[in-house]
Design an enzyme around this catalytic site. Sequence first.
Site: not given
Length: 716
Positions: A214, A435, A445
Amino acid sequence: MALQVAGKANQSLTLPALLAAAFLKDADKELAVAVSIEDVEALNDSDKDVAVILQLDGAAAISGDIAVVSMLADAFPSILRGKHVQQEDEWVVRASALTSPSFKVVEGPLLELNTHLTLRSHIVGYTLTVADLAVWGALRGNRAAYSNVQKGSLVNVARWFRYLEEAFPWIPPTVESLNARQKATTAAKSKAGASYDIALQDTEKGVVTRFPPEPSGYLHIGHAKAALLNDYFAHEKYQGTLLLRFDDTNPSKEKEEFQDAILEDLKLMGIKPDKTSYTSDYFQELYEYCVRMIKEGKAYADDTDQATMREERMHGIASKRRNRSIDENLDIFEEMKKGSEVGVKNCIRAMMSVDNPNKAMRDPVIYRCNPLPHHRTGDTWKTYPTYDFCCPIVDSMEGVTHALRTIEYRDRNPQYEWFLDALKLRRVHIWDFARMNFIRTLLSKRKLTKLVDQGVVWGWDDPRFPTIRGIRRRGMTIGALREFILKQGPSRNIVNLDWTIFWATNKKYIDMIAPRHTALTKQDAVPATVVGGPARPFTEDKPRHGKNPELGTKKVAYSASILFDQADAKTFKQDEEITLMNWGNAIVRNISTAAVNGEHVVTNLEVELHLAGDVKKTEKKVTWLATEGQTLVPVVMKDFDYLITKDKVEEDDNIDDLLNPTTEFITDAVADCNVADLKEGDIIQFERTGYFRVDEAYTTDKPAVLFNIPTGKTGK
């Protein structure tokens, strides 16, 4: 023109074509020759002998070592041909007799070649032709034959072989490019440590992966893992396709600045997508799919407030709007499309389940109204699809075969599959991987954005940040980053990694390329007189790196007046023999001390030069700087600590309570005159101090600013 080479194939089959392509490039700089070396043993599954494939513009592909070399010669006769075409073609064919790994098989052809080359510098004629390239390449790529040539027993062959290697400087790099690729592949597998044999389904039908960031922030090390894994499976393991798709569905957060930064960061990491697209490219199709779901009774409009909706989903309570009519839902969706007062109060939810044990399946939101302009589509749309809705649809539309996702999406995998089934779209295989988490590090984020907005850090490229920009600015090399991440592999095991391993990997990459310099802190510099030192200051050229002469030389100034570091001076004893690095031995003759702020410090030294002394016998090898014969360069050395004080940050932790109050440490120093020539981004070592990256180069108005690069000892 494109030449495809099997990197793992017998090199005697591939080198002739590579050499011919290299000769063409050298002879005509404008000639477009695209060479790709694939990490495979053969380029054709049904024919294991196909090691090279040539695609000339406007012509059918040609495969096979002899056919490819001959085709290149016919296509570019002014470069690859001489005056005796028939003889050249004969030797191209005869070169194939030199490709066998058995010396008994190649011994006869080698003897014939040796006889033929008597009083000859070229196989055919008096210039380099395709005949020389075919035979030389076959010999160089055959271990058995090449070993015999190196022994020199075949005098004429050895003479001719060395002549070509020395007379045409593009030949050795061509050989090395093939060897380096094989070495790199072997090294990468060795370094990786992790298994990549994860049994992805249906790979024989082709593999297409995607990386869908994104554009609402900068890539961090967690994103780097996702990008590199998708790149590895697409390009290295399965020779497939990698798609880069910007998930630009939220105009409130997205900026073109972030989009450009992501592209640049991927390029820095060596990731080259085969295609770049945007979810916004599919807004019309996604809108139509949502209309279809509403018409089929699989989605509805809901104006329930956010808090109530969250509460109802948590407890498995159906929304009061769940039974709205299809026509009413369609009307409201149109109002959302307009961004009207009614539209902004509503969202569209998929009618999956009210009380599924997996809460991700409880009627998730798939469209939201947002009147803000989009950075690509402007004011065209006022309503936007959620990631969970558009991701499976666009994956299927773009031909993605395998969606590699972090394990946090596991509960949403059934949701992903539900959308594909509901819309009767092609299925996509999903693989979850863990992750990458690090101690005392934020990878959210949202939380990183908060630190930027609050001014806790300088920006997204702050050296204390886990962004690609941040760790690059701190001094991480791309090679080390790739090695470290690929070493973690696609495992599903969640671990909290320590930065010490990360930076220790980097040290292996920078140690041999970091020029050595000297710096002393201003506060702790101790003046000294060198008895027997030069009457006049002078400079000498010394290696910038004792073990890497390719880095060139630097100026080292010598004078009777020098500076020592206080920490070293405190350890000196009367009449002790020490070694001045890059000079020789000296004997400490006088030590002046004083009490400063209650601390015993050395204020002045006198040492007597003793260059006849044995440097191997001294206990102390110390750095120093001449104060005459050079202009000392002012530098600011910065070191950093973790931003967070807690090893593992929990979701409900208040970040403000975990912030480290002091994370930047500044030291003013002076450095040798060579530091004035360093550029931003240069990585050096201040001897006996540490590795540093130049963040701001020296100017006459400002000191150089250098960031300390961790080496794995502290991990900060």
